[in-house]
Motif scaffolding. Structure first.
Motif, PDB file in Angstrom:
ATOM      1  N   GLU A  84      23.982  25.317   4.743  1.00  0.00           N
ATOM      2  CA  GLU A  84      24.470  24.423   5.787  1.00  0.00           C
ATOM      3  C   GLU A  84      25.863  24.884   6.198  1.00  0.00           C
ATOM      4  OE1 GLU A  84      24.997  19.694   6.680  1.00  0.00           O
ATOM      5  OE2 GLU A  84      25.272  20.367   4.627  1.00  0.00           O
ATOM      6  N   PHE A  85      26.144  24.760   7.478  1.00  0.00           N
ATOM      7  CA  PHE A  85      27.446  25.091   8.030  1.00  0.00           C
ATOM      8  C   PHE A  85      28.045  23.793   8.533  1.00  0.00           C
ATOM      9  CE2 PHE A  85      30.165  26.758  11.525  1.00  0.00           C
ATOM     10  CZ  PHE A  85      30.920  27.648  10.786  1.00  0.00           C
ATOM     11  N   THR A  86      29.290  23.504   8.154  1.00  0.00           N
ATOM     12  CA  THR A  86      29.899  22.219   8.476  1.00  0.00           C
ATOM     13  C   THR A  86      31.072  22.374   9.433  1.00  0.00           C
ATOM     14  OG1 THR A  86      31.506  22.305   6.672  1.00  0.00           O
ATOM     15  CG2 THR A  86      29.316  21.381   6.155  1.00  0.00           C
ATOM     16  N   LEU A  87      31.495  21.245   9.975  1.00  0.00           N
ATOM     17  CA  LEU A  87      32.675  21.241  10.830  1.00  0.00           C
ATOM     18  C   LEU A  87      33.899  21.693  10.032  1.00  0.00           C
ATOM     19  CD1 LEU A  87      33.825  20.653  13.632  1.00  0.00           C
ATOM     20  CD2 LEU A  87      34.121  18.279  12.942  1.00  0.00           C
ATOM     21  N   THR A  88      33.965  21.346   8.773  1.00  0.00           N
ATOM     22  CA  THR A  88      35.058  21.797   7.912  1.00  0.00           C
ATOM     23  C   THR A  88      35.065  23.315   7.794  1.00  0.00           C
ATOM     24  OG1 THR A  88      34.985  19.728   6.668  1.00  0.00           O
ATOM     25  CG2 THR A  88      36.061  21.609   5.596  1.00  0.00           C
ATOM     26  N   ASP A  89      33.880  23.924   7.664  1.00  0.00           N
ATOM     27  CA  ASP A  89      33.775  25.385   7.622  1.00  0.00           C
ATOM     28  C   ASP A  89      34.297  25.987   8.919  1.00  0.00           C
ATOM     29  OD1 ASP A  89      32.460  25.336   5.103  1.00  0.00           O
ATOM     30  OD2 ASP A  89      30.504  25.143   6.081  1.00  0.00           O
ATOM     31  N   PRO A 113      33.130  22.240  19.041  1.00  0.00           N
ATOM     32  CA  PRO A 113      32.897  22.457  17.615  1.00  0.00           C
ATOM     33  C   PRO A 113      31.560  21.891  17.126  1.00  0.00           C
ATOM     34  CG  PRO A 113      35.184  21.915  17.964  1.00  0.00           C
ATOM     35  CD  PRO A 113      34.489  21.700  19.286  1.00  0.00           C
ATOM     36  N   ASN A 114      31.206  20.677  17.552  1.00  0.00           N
ATOM     37  CA  ASN A 114      29.921  20.118  17.111  1.00  0.00           C
ATOM     38  C   ASN A 114      28.754  20.959  17.596  1.00  0.00           C
ATOM     39  OD1 ASN A 114      30.844  17.959  15.597  1.00  0.00           O
ATOM     40  ND2 ASN A 114      30.650  16.481  17.249  1.00  0.00           N
ATOM     41  N   ALA A 115      28.820  21.439  18.833  1.00  0.00           N
ATOM     42  CA  ALA A 115      27.745  22.279  19.359  1.00  0.00           C
ATOM     43  C   ALA A 115      27.639  23.573  18.557  1.00  0.00           C
ATOM     44  CB  ALA A 115      27.977  22.584  20.842  1.00  0.00           C
ATOM     45  N   ILE A 170      37.585  28.491   9.751  1.00  0.00           N
ATOM     46  CA  ILE A 170      37.473  29.738  10.510  1.00  0.00           C
ATOM     47  C   ILE A 170      38.411  29.721  11.711  1.00  0.00           C
ATOM     48  CG2 ILE A 170      35.907  31.046  12.010  1.00  0.00           C
ATOM     49  CD1 ILE A 170      33.676  30.363   9.948  1.00  0.00           C
ATOM     50  N   MET A 171      38.472  28.594  12.411  1.00  0.00           N
ATOM     51  CA  MET A 171      39.353  28.485  13.578  1.00  0.00           C
ATOM     52  C   MET A 171      40.803  28.744  13.184  1.00  0.00           C
ATOM     53  SD  MET A 171      37.562  25.148  15.345  1.00  0.00           S
ATOM     54  CE  MET A 171      38.798  24.887  16.618  1.00  0.00           C
ATOM     55  N   ARG A 172      41.212  28.165  12.082  1.00  0.00           N
ATOM     56  CA  ARG A 172      42.596  28.352  11.622  1.00  0.00           C
ATOM     57  C   ARG A 172      42.868  29.802  11.224  1.00  0.00           C
ATOM     58  NH1 ARG A 172      42.481  22.746   8.688  1.00  0.00           N
ATOM     59  NH2 ARG A 172      43.742  21.552  10.155  1.00  0.00           N
ATOM     60  N   SER A 173      41.903  30.439  10.586  1.00  0.00           N
ATOM     61  CA  SER A 173      42.126  31.802  10.103  1.00  0.00           C
ATOM     62  C   SER A 173      42.034  32.843  11.213  1.00  0.00           C
ATOM     63  CB  SER A 173      41.152  32.137   8.981  1.00  0.00           C
ATOM     64  OG  SER A 173      39.837  32.255   9.473  1.00  0.00           O
ATOM     65  N   CYS A 174      41.225  32.591  12.222  1.00  0.00           N
ATOM     66  CA  CYS A 174      41.029  33.577  13.299  1.00  0.00           C
ATOM     67  C   CYS A 174      42.117  33.524  14.358  1.00  0.00           C
ATOM     68  CB  CYS A 174      39.700  33.346  14.003  1.00  0.00           C
ATOM     69  SG  CYS A 174      38.277  33.903  13.105  1.00  0.00           S
ATOM     70  N   GLY A 210      35.220  17.131  17.169  1.00  0.00           N
ATOM     71  CA  GLY A 210      33.847  17.608  17.278  1.00  0.00           C
ATOM     72  C   GLY A 210      33.320  17.778  18.683  1.00  0.00           C
ATOM     73  N   ASP A 211      33.626  16.845  19.566  1.00  0.00           N
ATOM     74  CA  ASP A 211      33.096  16.910  20.919  1.00  0.00           C
ATOM     75  C   ASP A 211      34.133  17.347  21.949  1.00  0.00           C
ATOM     76  OD1 ASP A 211      30.445  16.163  20.270  1.00  0.00           O
ATOM     77  OD2 ASP A 211      31.106  14.081  20.049  1.00  0.00           O
TER      78      ASP A 211
END
Length: 88
Positions: A5-10, A72-74, A14-18, A32-33
């Motif tokens: 499973e891939f979560t919003l937290t995951d 993000p939710n999408a 990634i957003m912070r690191s990239c 999320g939306d």
């Protein structure tokens, strides 16, 4: 081992690191939306997220995937649909 499973937290990790975080954006809030562009992430940043998501999950992320991931939710839903379908 690849996640089941891939979560919003995951994704936020990634957003912070990239691409870092715009000082005016609270990624801990209800994002999320909210379209990525409103969060301060342009299409190049989203492409960077896609590459990192592919590395982490094994889900293929062709360049045109960005059209399926406006928020993000999408993005999370897209990745989880691929995981559930066994696309890796």
């Amino acid at each position: 081992m690849q996640p089941t499973e891939f979560t919003l937290t995951d994704l936020v990790e990634i957003m912070r690191s990239c691409a870092g975080v715009d000082e005016g954006v609270d990624l801990a809030g209800d994002i999320g939306d909210t379209p990525f562009v409103e969060l301060g992430y342009d299409s190049l940043a989203v492409l960077a997220f896609q590459a990192r998501i592919q590395e982490r999950t094994g889900v293929p992320m062709p360049d045109d995937t960005v059209t399926h991931m406006p928020t993000p939710n999408a993005a999370v839903e897209f990745v989880n649909r691929q995981i559930q379908a066994g696309v890796r």
